[in-house]
Motif scaffolding. Structure first.
Motif, PDB file in Angstrom:
ATOM      1  N   GLU A  49      10.533  -5.880   9.233  1.00 17.27           N
ATOM      2  CA  GLU A  49      10.539  -6.665  10.480  1.00 17.27           C
ATOM      3  C   GLU A  49      11.104  -5.837  11.616  1.00 17.27           C
ATOM      4  O   GLU A  49      10.563  -5.776  12.722  1.00 17.27           O
ATOM      5  CB  GLU A  49      11.423  -7.909  10.314  1.00 17.27           C
ATOM      6  N   LEU A  50      12.211  -5.162  11.300  1.00 19.87           N
ATOM      7  CA  LEU A  50      12.912  -4.376  12.310  1.00 19.87           C
ATOM      8  C   LEU A  50      12.015  -3.274  12.864  1.00 19.87           C
ATOM      9  O   LEU A  50      11.958  -3.040  14.092  1.00 19.87           O
ATOM     10  CB  LEU A  50      14.175  -3.775  11.687  1.00 19.87           C
ATOM     11  N   ARG A  51      11.293  -2.622  11.952  1.00 16.97           N
ATOM     12  CA  ARG A  51      10.429  -1.531  12.393  1.00 16.97           C
ATOM     13  C   ARG A  51       9.343  -2.026  13.349  1.00 16.97           C
ATOM     14  O   ARG A  51       9.067  -1.401  14.379  1.00 16.97           O
ATOM     15  CB  ARG A  51       9.777  -0.841  11.191  1.00 16.97           C
ATOM     16  N   SER A  52       8.752  -3.174  12.997  1.00 13.89           N
ATOM     17  CA  SER A  52       7.690  -3.654  13.913  1.00 13.89           C
ATOM     18  C   SER A  52       8.310  -4.092  15.246  1.00 13.89           C
ATOM     19  O   SER A  52       7.714  -3.915  16.322  1.00 13.89           O
ATOM     20  CB  SER A  52       6.858  -4.762  13.255  1.00 13.89           C
ATOM     21  N   TYR A  53       9.499  -4.621  15.169  1.00 20.67           N
ATOM     22  CA  TYR A  53      10.202  -5.003  16.396  1.00 20.67           C
ATOM     23  C   TYR A  53      10.495  -3.776  17.253  1.00 20.67           C
ATOM     24  O   TYR A  53      10.301  -3.762  18.467  1.00 20.67           O
ATOM     25  CB  TYR A  53      11.487  -5.740  16.008  1.00 20.67           C
ATOM     26  N   ILE A  54      10.919  -2.685  16.570  1.00 18.11           N
ATOM     27  CA  ILE A  54      11.194  -1.439  17.294  1.00 18.11           C
ATOM     28  C   ILE A  54       9.909  -0.918  17.960  1.00 18.11           C
ATOM     29  O   ILE A  54       9.896  -0.481  19.118  1.00 18.11           O
ATOM     30  CB  ILE A  54      11.790  -0.356  16.356  1.00 18.11           C
ATOM     31  N   MET A  55       8.799  -1.044  17.169  1.00 18.35           N
ATOM     32  CA  MET A  55       7.524  -0.575  17.720  1.00 18.35           C
ATOM     33  C   MET A  55       7.166  -1.346  18.997  1.00 18.35           C
ATOM     34  O   MET A  55       6.827  -0.752  20.031  1.00 18.35           O
ATOM     35  CB  MET A  55       6.420  -0.752  16.685  1.00 18.35           C
ATOM     36  N   GLU A  56       7.300  -2.664  18.926  1.00 24.33           N
ATOM     37  CA  GLU A  56       7.033  -3.503  20.121  1.00 24.33           C
ATOM     38  C   GLU A  56       7.918  -3.079  21.276  1.00 24.33           C
ATOM     39  O   GLU A  56       7.456  -2.894  22.409  1.00 24.33           O
ATOM     40  CB  GLU A  56       7.323  -4.977  19.815  1.00 24.33           C
ATOM     41  N   THR A  57       9.207  -2.896  20.955  1.00 25.74           N
ATOM     42  CA  THR A  57      10.167  -2.528  22.011  1.00 25.74           C
ATOM     43  C   THR A  57       9.786  -1.183  22.639  1.00 25.74           C
ATOM     44  O   THR A  57       9.820  -1.021  23.864  1.00 25.74           O
ATOM     45  CB  THR A  57      11.604  -2.452  21.428  1.00 25.74           C
ATOM     46  N   THR A  58       9.408  -0.214  21.764  1.00 25.83           N
ATOM     47  CA  THR A  58       9.028   1.096  22.272  1.00 25.83           C
ATOM     48  C   THR A  58       7.813   0.984  23.209  1.00 25.83           C
ATOM     49  O   THR A  58       7.766   1.631  24.277  1.00 25.83           O
ATOM     50  CB  THR A  58       8.712   2.056  21.109  1.00 25.83           C
ATOM     51  N   GLN A  59       6.867   0.149  22.768  1.00 28.87           N
ATOM     52  CA  GLN A  59       5.686  -0.065  23.636  1.00 28.87           C
ATOM     53  C   GLN A  59       6.104  -0.649  24.973  1.00 28.87           C
ATOM     54  O   GLN A  59       5.650  -0.228  26.054  1.00 28.87           O
ATOM     55  CB  GLN A  59       4.702  -1.031  22.967  1.00 28.87           C
ATOM     56  N   TYR A  60       6.999  -1.616  24.882  1.00 28.04           N
ATOM     57  CA  TYR A  60       7.493  -2.270  26.101  1.00 28.04           C
ATOM     58  C   TYR A  60       8.205  -1.261  27.011  1.00 28.04           C
ATOM     59  O   TYR A  60       7.997  -1.220  28.220  1.00 28.04           O
ATOM     60  CB  TYR A  60       8.414  -3.418  25.692  1.00 28.04           C
ATOM     61  N   VAL A  61       8.980  -0.354  26.362  1.00 29.94           N
ATOM     62  CA  VAL A  61       9.674   0.700  27.129  1.00 29.94           C
ATOM     63  C   VAL A  61       8.639   1.564  27.855  1.00 29.94           C
ATOM     64  O   VAL A  61       8.779   1.881  29.050  1.00 29.94           O
ATOM     65  CB  VAL A  61      10.554   1.566  26.196  1.00 29.94           C
ATOM     66  N   GLU A  62       7.588   1.912  27.120  1.00 29.14           N
ATOM     67  CA  GLU A  62       6.508   2.720  27.692  1.00 29.14           C
ATOM     68  C   GLU A  62       5.908   2.041  28.926  1.00 29.14           C
ATOM     69  O   GLU A  62       5.759   2.639  29.997  1.00 29.14           O
ATOM     70  CB  GLU A  62       5.416   2.949  26.637  1.00 29.14           C
ATOM     71  N   GLU A  63       5.573   0.746  28.704  1.00 25.86           N
ATOM     72  CA  GLU A  63       4.991  -0.047  29.813  1.00 25.86           C
ATOM     73  C   GLU A  63       5.898  -0.023  31.043  1.00 25.86           C
ATOM     74  O   GLU A  63       5.468   0.248  32.168  1.00 25.86           O
ATOM     75  CB  GLU A  63       4.860  -1.512  29.384  1.00 25.86           C
TER      76      GLU A  63
END
Ligand SMILES: Nc1ncnc2c1ncn2[C@@H]1O[C@H](COP(=O)(O)OP(=O)(O)O)[C@@H](O)[C@H]1O
Ligand SMILES: [Mg+2]
Length: 388
Positions: A49-63
């Motif tokens: 769960e944490l990893r997918s959350y991190i992935m979302e967050t990273t994408q959000y950071v990118e955006e």
């Protein structure tokens, strides 16, 4: 003298206890292993769960980064051409860029926290995996050790038991022999030896009377003759007790028949003797054992049983000899007599049992007050005995 007895029961208990404790430890290790495995699974799914959350967050950071960068470009464009824009428009552009910067900082901070948490969980996962592996390894070793231990300890216990029995048997034989010697010495001392010293005195008296009083001399000589006869009887009985010659002269079955007939003549009961003749030559030790057992059993019937009938059955089967003796007398409590055996009282039954055990046989007495006594004896016919 108090002889310290090796208590096999205690030894067996210690072994059982040791094995039980090892088993308990193994179960505990197993519990630890299971707990580690459960924890591993829990952390693994949390990590997922944490990893997918991190992935979302990273994408959000990118955006946000992109948004921030385009808002900065827009701001630069405004500052270069500030005469074309109103003050309000410039203020809004500043505010938007500022908001993106703040948002990016917040989300990046969150991303860092999440990454740190993920790293921590990954380390935990690794160590849980190691714990499971180690527990499995220990368990395997403990199981192996336990198998070896169980087998060896049980062997050890049987071994010690056998050694102890052999030693005890050896001691018992020594005691029995010593006891037998003492009994014979006492019998010779009290009987023939004493009688003979009387006879020496009587001969002296006869010698003195010979010339003085021939009549009294004759009386004394008759007396001496009577003493000699008694002495002969005593000595014959002692020899018979030592080893009934009749066994060697006639063989076991006729010897038993004669003995049984003698007992019947002096006692008040009937003896039925059912027998089969052996098909091979019995070794002297075996015929003596069988003879002695019948002799002692009949002695006991005469002495204690108040029986009217005795039944003896002697069978030579393919693999063993069976001797069964039964009387219809008053019976006795076998358990009580067993206790007496320990005090070396009631030597007869004890000696019977020892004789049978020496030949690797089984010996059992069943008796009940009011219901007579039965002896069951079974001696294995080894090749050695059969002379094959
Ligand atoms: N056939 C029997 N009937 C009744 N009691 C018996 C019989 N055989 C043995 N006993 C009892 O068992 C005891 C132990 O017998 P044993 O060992 O031969 O010693 P002992 O004959 O010297 O007393 C006897 O004293 C007697 O009480
Ligand atoms: Mg006896």
């Amino acid at each position: 003298m108090v002889r310290k007895k090796l208590n096999m029961k205690v030894l067996d208990e210690i072994i059982e206890d040791t094995i039980h404790r090892i088993q308990e430890s193994r179960d505990q290790i197993y519990d630890i292993r299971n707990y580690a495995e459960e924890e591993y699974r829990r952390i693994e799914s949390e990590l997922k769960e944490l990893r997918s959350y991190i992935m979302e967050t990273t994408q959000y950071v990118e955006e946000l980064r992109k948004k921030l960068s385009s808002s900065k470009q827009y701001l630069m464009k405004i500052s270069k051409n500030h005469e074309k824009y109103t003050e309000k428009e410039m203020k809004i552009a500043y505010e938007i860029a500022d908001q993106y910067r703040i948002q990016l900082a917040v989300v990046q901070e969150r991303e860092q926290v999440l990454i740190q948490k993920r790293n921590g969980l990954e380390i935990q996962l690794k160590s849980l995996h190691k714990i499971t592996e180690k527990a499995d390894h220990i368990n395997k070793n403990v199981s192996l050790a336990m198998d070896v231990l169980t087998e060896n300890l049980k062997n050890l216990s049987t071994h010690i038991g056998e050694l102890y029995e052999t030693r005890t048997l050896g001691m018992k034989i020594l005691y029995a022999q010593e006891e037998e010697r003492q009994r014979i010495a006492r019998e010779i001392h009290d009987g023939p030896a004493q009688l003979m010293s009387h006879m020496v005195l009587k001969s002296d008296l006869c010698l003195k009377l010979l010339t003085v009083d021939t009549d009294q001399c004759k009386d004394e000589l008759l007396n001496l003759k009577y003493m000699l006869q008694k002495n002969m009887g005593d000595i014959r009985r002692i020899i018979y007790d030592l080893r009934p010659m009749i066994l060697d002269d006639l063989g076991l079955i006729p010897a038993l028949e004669r003995h049984i007939q003698q007992v019947e003549e002096v006692s008040g009961f009937d003896i039925y003797f059912k027998k089969e003749s052996p098909t091979f030559l019995l070794p002297p030790a075996l015929s003596l054992t069988l003879f002695r057992i019948v002799q002692e059993a009949l002695n006991n019937v005469v002495k204690h049983a108040k029986a009217t009938q005795v039944y003896i059955r002697l069978g030579f089967l393919k693999e063993y000899i069976e001797l069964f003796i039964k009387d219809d007398g008053i019976g006795f409590n076998v358990e009580d007599k067993k206790l007496r055996e320990e005090d070396a009282a009631g030597f007869g039954l004890y000696a019977m049992k020892e004789r049978v055990h020496l030949l690797q046989g089984e010996f059992e007495i069943r008796s009940q007050i009011g219901y007579g006594t039965r002896y069951y004896i079974r001696i294995p016919l080894t090749e050695e005995i059969k002379g094959e």
